[in-house]
Design a protein around this motif. Structure first.
Motif, mmCIF file in Angstrom:
data_model
loop_
_atom_site.group_PDB
_atom_site.id
_atom_site.type_symbol
_atom_site.label_atom_id
_atom_site.label_comp_id
_atom_site.label_asym_id
_atom_site.label_seq_id
_atom_site.Cartn_x
_atom_site.Cartn_y
_atom_site.Cartn_z
ATOM 1 N N GLY A 109 62.597 -37.755 -92.659
ATOM 2 C CA GLY A 109 62.891 -36.352 -92.400
ATOM 3 C C GLY A 109 61.618 -35.560 -92.577
ATOM 4 N N GLY A 110 61.581 -34.704 -93.589
ATOM 5 C CA GLY A 110 60.328 -34.025 -93.849
ATOM 6 C C GLY A 110 60.498 -32.628 -94.402
ATOM 7 N N ALA A 111 59.370 -31.982 -94.601
ATOM 8 C CA ALA A 111 59.317 -30.656 -95.214
ATOM 9 C C ALA A 111 59.162 -29.593 -94.148
ATOM 10 N N ALA A 112 59.947 -28.534 -94.277
ATOM 11 C CA ALA A 112 59.856 -27.406 -93.355
ATOM 12 C C ALA A 112 59.299 -26.196 -94.092
ATOM 13 N N GLY A 113 58.812 -25.236 -93.358
ATOM 14 C CA GLY A 113 58.306 -24.008 -93.960
ATOM 15 C C GLY A 113 56.864 -23.717 -93.633
ATOM 16 N N ALA A 114 56.128 -24.713 -93.107
ATOM 17 C CA ALA A 114 54.740 -24.437 -92.729
ATOM 18 C C ALA A 114 54.669 -23.445 -91.585
ATOM 19 N N PHE A 115 55.703 -23.440 -90.730
ATOM 20 C CA PHE A 115 55.763 -22.486 -89.632
ATOM 21 C C PHE A 115 57.213 -22.328 -89.218
ATOM 22 N N ALA A 116 57.681 -21.087 -89.088
ATOM 23 C CA ALA A 116 59.031 -20.795 -88.623
ATOM 24 C C ALA A 116 59.024 -19.370 -88.087
ATOM 25 N N GLU A 117 59.031 -19.216 -86.747
ATOM 26 C CA GLU A 117 58.878 -17.902 -86.135
ATOM 27 C C GLU A 117 59.624 -17.823 -84.811
ATOM 28 N N TYR A 118 59.979 -16.586 -84.422
ATOM 29 C CA TYR A 118 60.479 -16.303 -83.087
ATOM 30 C C TYR A 118 59.304 -15.911 -82.197
ATOM 31 N N ASP A 119 59.311 -16.382 -80.945
ATOM 32 C CA ASP A 119 58.283 -15.945 -80.016
ATOM 33 C C ASP A 119 58.756 -14.684 -79.296
ATOM 34 N N SER A 120 57.958 -14.189 -78.391
ATOM 35 C CA SER A 120 58.268 -12.931 -77.720
ATOM 36 C C SER A 120 59.493 -13.027 -76.825
ATOM 37 N N GLY A 121 59.892 -14.270 -76.464
ATOM 38 C CA GLY A 121 61.077 -14.451 -75.643
ATOM 39 C C GLY A 121 62.342 -14.668 -76.441
ATOM 40 N N GLY A 122 62.274 -14.570 -77.768
ATOM 41 C CA GLY A 122 63.443 -14.765 -78.607
ATOM 42 C C GLY A 122 63.732 -16.206 -78.928
ATOM 43 N N ALA B 33 63.721 -39.733 -98.362
ATOM 44 C CA ALA B 33 62.723 -39.210 -97.440
ATOM 45 C C ALA B 33 63.343 -38.788 -96.115
ATOM 46 N N GLN B 34 64.612 -39.141 -95.886
ATOM 47 C CA GLN B 34 65.248 -38.808 -94.617
ATOM 48 C C GLN B 34 65.716 -37.352 -94.557
ATOM 49 N N ILE B 35 65.833 -36.711 -95.696
ATOM 50 C CA ILE B 35 66.357 -35.348 -95.693
ATOM 51 C C ILE B 35 65.265 -34.355 -95.313
ATOM 52 N N ASN B 36 65.683 -33.165 -94.923
ATOM 53 C CA ASN B 36 64.746 -32.058 -94.723
ATOM 54 C C ASN B 36 64.772 -31.177 -95.964
ATOM 55 N N THR B 37 63.609 -30.734 -96.385
ATOM 56 C CA THR B 37 63.530 -29.889 -97.569
ATOM 57 C C THR B 37 62.677 -28.679 -97.252
ATOM 58 N N ARG B 38 62.923 -27.621 -98.016
ATOM 59 C CA ARG B 38 62.147 -26.400 -97.827
ATOM 60 C C ARG B 38 61.569 -25.916 -99.149
ATOM 61 N N ILE B 39 61.519 -26.772 -100.150
ATOM 62 C CA ILE B 39 60.985 -26.364 -101.437
ATOM 63 C C ILE B 39 59.465 -26.241 -101.358
ATOM 64 N N ALA B 40 58.928 -25.430 -102.249
ATOM 65 C CA ALA B 40 57.493 -25.147 -102.182
ATOM 66 C C ALA B 40 56.654 -26.396 -102.440
ATOM 67 N N GLN B 41 57.096 -27.250 -103.362
ATOM 68 C CA GLN B 41 56.352 -28.451 -103.705
ATOM 69 C C GLN B 41 57.056 -29.671 -103.100
ATOM 70 N N ALA B 42 57.177 -29.705 -101.802
ATOM 71 C CA ALA B 42 57.886 -30.791 -101.130
ATOM 72 C C ALA B 42 57.139 -32.106 -101.303
#
Length: 875
Positions: free
Chosen positions: A114-127, A93-102
């Motif tokens: 750790g946890g699952a990533a991918g729910a949100f990942a974006e650049y803002d207007s300031g880069g 559970a300590q690792i980070n994962t990006r699989i669809a069925q985390a």
């Protein structure tokens, strides 16, 4: 701003506001509910007696009798349980994962997650790059310790804010009852006092002209509290007072920086403390990562106390509460994404929002060097914290039927057991099915204070659990029970409660003359016992919560220091203390490796033993005195008889005698790194097709040989040919491969690599450039036209011819010692174009017979048909 509308809509569709409740649970888990007694034999809990009947139906021993079956399974459950796929363990559970069925986790007690990533990942207007890491379905109830890429980091605990500037700063004591003479100041000027003898007098003041002068003609001023720090006002820490514009002062000093209020104060009542800070940097926010390795300086280098310290990362924790099941989004996040949907909620979920600051190009390659789940150089995120409010019946004001009254716990496993029984995503049982008086007694047992080998106090039992949704709910309960060597008992009304491992004099006795009508006994000699003791694997906080083996408990009946021991290895990963782990090892060993065992058939009186851990047995000269019940007490079909298995029970079963604890795992030593580091070898670059929500994409993949030393790490970077805008691969040293982020199909890239030590303190120069034109090709190449393997002295010579197929890129070679391909190991990947004769030599082999398979792959790493096995006899 590029908002991934699909991801946002998917998130809000899955986690709807209607699923939020007053307690912190998420919509992600459809929990398994049920009841029953969880157990030992044949299960992952295997070491804990009296939990379940699984494994007690194995064949007969000493004849085809139920007593024989009981006796057979006393101590051999580990040897007979089948190998089965298991859900993720807590250390995973300590690792980070990006699989669809985390995996999703329920969290209780102190856990590194750790946890699952991918729910949100974006650049803002300031880069600036923002991403979300979802930790689990739980409320965070204690301050977290964050780890970025495995490095513990310090976060700013509160916001800084800039107040009104002052005209003068005093860094020595000033007598407030006197007057201040100055020709350079005017009526209404502001001054800051930072070093008053009475610290309550520190703060901002305003000068008031008195109309008087001193002997030299300088005007005299009196001082009164300024409005921003008026007497009696409450002022929060983080207030920044800008310096005088000329950086000058008199009567006590020079000030070339901003002065920060470091504590919350009531002006005039509390001591007021100011510290001098950087005069130019932007104000720090709560969540700013201020650890040196994650900051940079004016020279675009990792900050080393030279120049201005620039912040590269910020981490914000969002945790649900009973009053706010969605948690509170940080304003900085919502301000950066004003078009974010209003219903962007993660109900009942604890998650972290990470902001990666926009970094100018020279520093980009240094500060975006990490291996996080998104793949743009961001760090992986873990945290250690206390999770979930629990129903502790010992605390006044706690109503076990009302989760809004529950309070943060401290990992007491008896209370965690009750929490899991009531949790709607756990066992989902009603509070009336639990005997709360017995839970309170069990919790007190877990709170007993013992002493470890260093003389430090430790509680008898503590636990932290991360239970995935793929694990059955009763198996999750077993993880908690294992941490306190407990079984579940039921009172006369059928209410459940845990019985932790602790010695008590038996109150129930059985005698051969009155209560036992049949028995099967066994005495085990040293040569008949396959195990010499027990080692418990636990999660060590001293090793960043990684799985570590405890010192072995050596069974005095079988351990022989003159020969190599064979220890039973047991995972109790809810345990986070070495002393506790060794005590659990001793308890398990006393049960699983008992020298004497008995299976008893008793009268109906045996029913009384169902809630007991121990009985007082009087059977013969060997089976006499306290005995532990190591399996469930089974009633006969007619209700007139019972059966149970027992082993002798010593009073020190759950405590350690002098010298028994042994030394905990040693910390990893610092390595003396040689300046000369070997270059990476066997590097093969290919394109790899990736299926995304937007269609097929492509990235680069590199495979390489294992490094010559364990402390070495390879870095890979790439840029479009002829440019220097380098980005970095994500490197997996365990799998000997690295991946780029998604790249443009059909584009040619320059790729380089270098060797560094795991600490990053030393490294080689970048390699010569190798170019690759990436293509997203999912078509496997045709089978090899021919292949062969010929044995020689200490080597095998391999040869093959590839098909005339444009998909052909390279050939993978696997070697095994059997004819089973699944047992073979990938030993090399050789670039071999289409319609080409290729070859390789596998040297350094010992004499014997080897089997080889050769497999063509295309430029995207897609495998064709395997050819083989080809036999090579090496002399």
């Amino acid at each position: 701003m590029r908002v991934m509308r699909f991801i946002l809509l998917t998130t809000t569709a899955i986690i709807t506001p209607t699923l939020a409740a007053a307690d912190p649970v998420s919509a992600f888990i459809a929990g398994f509910t049920g009841s029953g007694i969880a157990g030992v034999a044949g299960a992952a809990a295997g070491a804990i007696g009296g939990l379940t009947a699984v494994g007690y139906a194995v064949g007969a021993f000493l004849g085809q009798t139920i007593l024989g079956s009981l006796l057979l399974n006393v101590g051999v459950a580990y040897l007979l349980r089948p190998d089965q796929p298991e859900p993720p363990r807590i250390e995973q559970a300590q690792i980070n994962t990006r699989i669809a069925q985390a995996e999703r986790y329920q969290l209780g007690g102190t856990v590194k997650i750790g946890g699952a990533a991918g729910a949100f990942a974006e650049y803002d207007s300031g880069g600036h790059f923002w991403y979300v890491v979802i930790h689990g379905d739980a409320e965070l109830v204690g301050e977290p310790q964050y780890y970025l890429d495995g490095i513990p980091v310090e976060l700013r605990q509160y916001d800084q804010r800039i107040g009104a500037a002052v005209d003068q700063v005093f860094t020595t004591n000033l007598v407030l009852s006197g007057m201040l003479a100055s020709t350079a100041r005017e009526d209404g000027d502001r001054v800051l006092l930072t070093a008053q003898t009475d610290a309550r007098e520190n703060g901002t003041y305003e000068l008031e002209a008195t109309g008087l002068t001193d002997g030299s003609g300088a005007p005299l001023f009196s001082l009164s509290r300024a409005s921003d720090m008026a007497s009696g006002a409450s002022v929060e820490r983080g207030l920044l007072i800008p310096p005088p514009s000329a950086f000058g002062g008199f009567g006590g000093g020079l000030s070339a920086g901003r002065w920060e209020l470091t504590t919350d104060v009531v002006v005039g009542a509390d001591d007021v403390e100011f510290v001098l800070t950087d005069p130019w940097s932007d104000p720090l926010r709560a969540g700013s990562v201020i650890t040196d390795e994650f900051c940079w300086n004016d020279d675009a280098e990792i900050w080393d106390n030279n120049g201005e310290k620039r912040l590269a990362y910020h981490v914000f924790t969002v945790s649900p509460t009973a009053d706010q099941p969605y948690g509170d989004l940080p304003e900085w996040f919502t301000e950066s994404f004003p078009a974010l949907p209003e219903d962007f909620f993660l109900a009942g979920v604890c998650y972290s929002i990470v902001r990666c600051a926009s970094i100018r190009q020279p520093a980009l390659s240094r500060m975006r060097r990490f291996r996080g789940p998104i793949g743009v150089g961001e760090p992986a995120v873990q945290l250690v914290a206390n999770f979930s409010r629990v129903p502790d019946p010992r605390v006044e004001g706690v109503d076990v039927s009302d989760p809004s009254t529950w309070l943060p716990g401290d990992g007491n496993p008896a209370i965690l057991w009750a929490w899991w029984r009531l949790n709607r995503w756990g066992r989902a049982q009603d509070h009336t099915l639990i005997n709360w008086d017995m839970v309170a007694a069990a919790a007190h047992d877990c709170d007993d204070i013992l002493t470890d080998r260093n003389g430090d106090p430790v509680p008898r039992y503590r636990a932290g659990v991360a239970i995935p949704d793929t694990q059955t709910r009763h198996e999750g309960e077993q993880e908690i029970l294992k941490a306190m060597d407990a079984f579940v008992a039921y009172d006369d009304q059928g209410r459940a409660y845990p019985v932790p491992g602790k010695y008590r004099e038996p109150t129930l006795s059985f005698t051969a003359a009155r209560d036992i009508f049949t028995a099967a006994t066994q005495g085990v000699d040293d040569g008949e016992q396959p195990m010499d003791g027990v080692v418990v694997n636990y999660l060590s906080p001293d090793h960043s919560y990684t799985k570590q083996p405890s010192a072995p408990w050596e069974n005095p009946d079988f351990y022989d220091p003159a020969r190599e021991p064979n220890f039973l290895i047991v995972d109790v990963l809810a345990c986070q203390n070495h002393n506790q782990a060794v005590r659990l090892a001793k308890a398990i060993g006393g049960r699983e490796q008992a020298r004497f065992r008995a299976a008893l058939g008793t009268t109906v009186k045996g029913i009384l033993a169902k809630r007991e851990r121990a009985i007082d047995l009087t059977y013969d000269a060997v089976f006499d005195g306290p005995h532990e019940i190591v399996g469930p007490v089974e009633e006969g079909a007619d209700g007139a008889a019972c059966t149970m298995a027992v082993v002798p029970l010593a009073p020190d079963r759950w405590t350690l005698n002098a010298g028994e604890e042994g030394a905990p795992p040693a910390p990893t030593p610092e390595l003396e790194i040689d300046d000369g580091l070997p270059d990476a070898t066997g590097v093969v670059l290919t394109s790899q097709a990736i299926q995304t929500d937007s269609g097929q994409a492509v990235r680069m993949r590199a495979v390489f040989d294992a490094p010559a030393r364990d402390d070495l790490f390879f870095r890979f970077r790439y840029a479009p040919t002829g440019t220097f805008a380098h980005e970095y691969f994500t490197v997996d040293m365990d799998e000997l491969q690295a991946y780029s982020a998604l790249v443009a199909d059909g584009t040619t890239y320059d790729v380089q690599w270098k060797t560094v030590t795991s600490s990053g303190s030393k490294g080689t120069e970048w390699s010569d450039i190798e170019t690759i034109t990436v293509t997203a090709n999912a078509t496997p190449p045709a089978a090899l036209v021919s292949a062969s393997a010929t044995g020689g002295t200490g080597e095998s010579v391999l040869a093959w011819t590839t098909a005339n197929d444009p998909n052909q890129r390279a050939v993978e070679i696997r070697r095994g010692t059997t004819t089973t391909l699944g047992d073979a190991t990938l030993i090399s990947t050789v670039i071999t174009p289409a319609n080409t004769a290729g070859g390789a030599t596998d040297d350094g082999l010992t004499a014997g017979t080897y089997y080889y398979w050769m497999t063509p792959i295309n430029g995207s790493g897609i495998r064709g048909a395997d050819s083989g096995p080809y036999t090579a006899t090496v002399t």
